[in-house]
Write an enzyme that holds these catalytic residues in place. Sequence first.
Site, PDB file in Angstrom:
ATOM      1  N   ASP A  13      -1.489  20.205 -27.187  1.00  0.00           N
ATOM      2  CA  ASP A  13      -1.219  19.750 -25.818  1.00  0.00           C
ATOM      3  C   ASP A  13      -2.503  19.386 -25.078  1.00  0.00           C
ATOM      4  O   ASP A  13      -2.605  18.312 -24.470  1.00  0.00           O
ATOM      5  CB  ASP A  13      -0.510  20.844 -25.010  1.00  0.00           C
ATOM      6  CG  ASP A  13       0.916  21.081 -25.491  1.00  0.00           C
ATOM      7  OD1 ASP A  13       1.543  20.139 -26.008  1.00  0.00           O
ATOM      8  OD2 ASP A  13       1.399  22.218 -25.343  1.00  0.00           O
TER       9      ASP A  13
ATOM     10  N   ARG B 208      -3.837  34.570 -17.573  1.00  0.00           N
ATOM     11  CA  ARG B 208      -3.767  33.342 -16.761  1.00  0.00           C
ATOM     12  C   ARG B 208      -4.602  33.404 -15.491  1.00  0.00           C
ATOM     13  O   ARG B 208      -5.341  32.473 -15.198  1.00  0.00           O
ATOM     14  CB  ARG B 208      -2.309  32.965 -16.450  1.00  0.00           C
ATOM     15  CG  ARG B 208      -1.464  32.673 -17.678  1.00  0.00           C
ATOM     16  CD  ARG B 208      -2.153  31.798 -18.668  1.00  0.00           C
ATOM     17  NE  ARG B 208      -1.292  31.337 -19.738  1.00  0.00           N
ATOM     18  CZ  ARG B 208      -1.748  30.814 -20.871  1.00  0.00           C
ATOM     19  NH1 ARG B 208      -3.054  30.709 -21.077  1.00  0.00           N
ATOM     20  NH2 ARG B 208      -0.911  30.410 -21.792  1.00  0.00           N
TER      21      ARG B 208
ATOM     22  N   ASP C  13       3.857  29.816 -17.472  1.00  0.00           N
ATOM     23  CA  ASP C  13       2.419  29.602 -17.359  1.00  0.00           C
ATOM     24  C   ASP C  13       2.062  28.568 -16.293  1.00  0.00           C
ATOM     25  O   ASP C  13       1.082  28.717 -15.576  1.00  0.00           O
ATOM     26  CB  ASP C  13       1.838  29.220 -18.724  1.00  0.00           C
ATOM     27  CG  ASP C  13       1.836  30.414 -19.678  1.00  0.00           C
ATOM     28  OD1 ASP C  13       1.704  31.550 -19.190  1.00  0.00           O
ATOM     29  OD2 ASP C  13       1.978  30.212 -20.891  1.00  0.00           O
TER      30      ASP C  13
ATOM     31  N   SER D  24       5.124  27.493 -30.703  1.00  0.00           N
ATOM     32  CA  SER D  24       4.106  27.460 -29.659  1.00  0.00           C
ATOM     33  C   SER D  24       3.494  28.859 -29.615  1.00  0.00           C
ATOM     34  O   SER D  24       4.195  29.845 -29.414  1.00  0.00           O
ATOM     35  CB  SER D  24       4.754  27.110 -28.322  1.00  0.00           C
ATOM     36  OG  SER D  24       3.911  27.488 -27.268  1.00  0.00           O
TER      37      SER D  24
HETATM   38  N1  ARG Z   1       6.934  34.342 -22.350  1.00  0.00           N
HETATM   39  C1  ARG Z   1       5.588  34.802 -22.294  1.00  0.00           C
HETATM   40  C2  ARG Z   1       5.050  34.779 -20.893  1.00  0.00           C
HETATM   41  O1  ARG Z   1       5.603  34.138 -20.084  1.00  0.00           O
HETATM   42  C3  ARG Z   1       4.710  34.072 -23.269  1.00  0.00           C
HETATM   43  C4  ARG Z   1       4.344  32.673 -22.974  1.00  0.00           C
HETATM   44  C5  ARG Z   1       3.641  32.112 -24.151  1.00  0.00           C
HETATM   45  N2  ARG Z   1       2.979  30.888 -23.882  1.00  0.00           N
HETATM   46  C6  ARG Z   1       2.803  29.963 -24.833  1.00  0.00           C
HETATM   47  N3  ARG Z   1       2.143  28.919 -24.473  1.00  0.00           N
HETATM   48  N4  ARG Z   1       3.309  30.054 -26.021  1.00  0.00           N
HETATM   49  O2  ARG Z   1       4.092  35.391 -20.570  1.00  0.00           O
END
Ligand code: ARG
Length: 421
Positions: free
Chosen positions: A18, A98, A127, A178
């Site tokens: 990405d 994050r 995210d 992912s």
């Molecule tokens: N569901 C988890 C969260 O919101 C993991 C997100 C994973 N992100 C990714 N880019 N695969 O914290």
Amino acid sequence: MLSKHCEHVVLAYSGGLDTSVAIPWIKEHYGARVTALLVNVGQEGELGDALERARFNGADQALAVDAREEFAESYLFPAIQANALYQGVYPLSTALARPLIVSRLVSVAREVGADAVAHGCTGKGNDQVRFDVGVKTLSNELAIIAPVREWNMNRPDEMEYARQHGLKIHVKPDSPYSIDENLWGRSVEGGLLEDPGRSAPEEVFDWTHHPQEWPNEPQDVTLGFSQGNPISIDGVRQTPVELIRSLNALAGRHGIGRIDHVEDRVVGIKSRETYECPAALTLIPAHKALEALVLPRDLQTVKVGLEQRFGELVYGGFWFSQLREAIGAFVESTQASVTGEVTVRLHQGSARVVARKSPFSLLAPELATYGRGSTFPEGAAEGFIHLYGLSTALAYAHKPTVESTPAREAPRAPPAVPQTT
Ligand code: ARG
């Protein structure tokens, strides 16, 4: 699409598909200079190669910052102190990184005089919320570009774009997953995992060994804590980053840390998530066990309620909120006595606390013993129990009967007061 013109964009770059595709895309659509910023929060992989790829793919500048120590000390340790588990199961590994990435993004943007920041999040995940809320909280001057949310490309489209533009990418072409990784855990979503009715294929796991390789023998590991922070493994002091890394390896070997659940996302959908968080799922139970030994009951009760809120705030992108900070300050204020050692038995996928000790233990053996020499005032128990249960007994005796006949039975007499000796 060209809604805003930007001069210089700092992109939160991961080295994945990405954000690799995002570099030429931003240049093309916004006519901006691109600085790719790789924030090292303990993800595996060659960061030097990732920077080299960013430059090859058109970044005007590619930088890496090592934020591992800050991540461990200022984000993970407070999360351990708060026993932070979203919905009781997820130690917030992705979520906790994050706000740190955001704060580095904003400070680098200011240093290089950029007018925008960019991230590679999709329009359905958590995210994007964490990035956008974080950036808007820490700065009011920076525009936010989210190519993946704006461009409407799926994974095959991105691969095609990369091919057409001659980009260097670093992905297995057939991997449908992912993946996000840092010191605190590994998140895997997508592909076969999208069907919650199917068990996760073994190929999604990387940090935890295959069940056939789990050692037959249990292994006891003793974790030392000082004021709520982990400081040692089996008596050997380690830095925060080292400690978490070695525990990931140690517990991962026993298959500890696999999480498979259906999670409620900020944007309202449910999704099936898998994680591997060996250190987190060893440290949090150990920390809780130590708290059970040293914290007064009422303090524990209030703390548990706030811990849940803390987890929801972190999950929802509110790390920089006053409420998260205030709960964090409360939690920290409870940790002065959370010092001691906890032994955890690692065996066949589970980490079980088997022993704990602390100089601040509130367990008074002379009161708790069933053996000789107890000083517990057992004679006081009967009167205590009478008053303790009085309001429940009274209310039960006066409970109205269901059928409402006019001639209501007279209430029974309240329970008799025992004669004090
Ligand atoms: N569901 C988890 C969260 O919101 C993991 C997100 C994973 N992100 C990714 N880019 N695969 O914290």
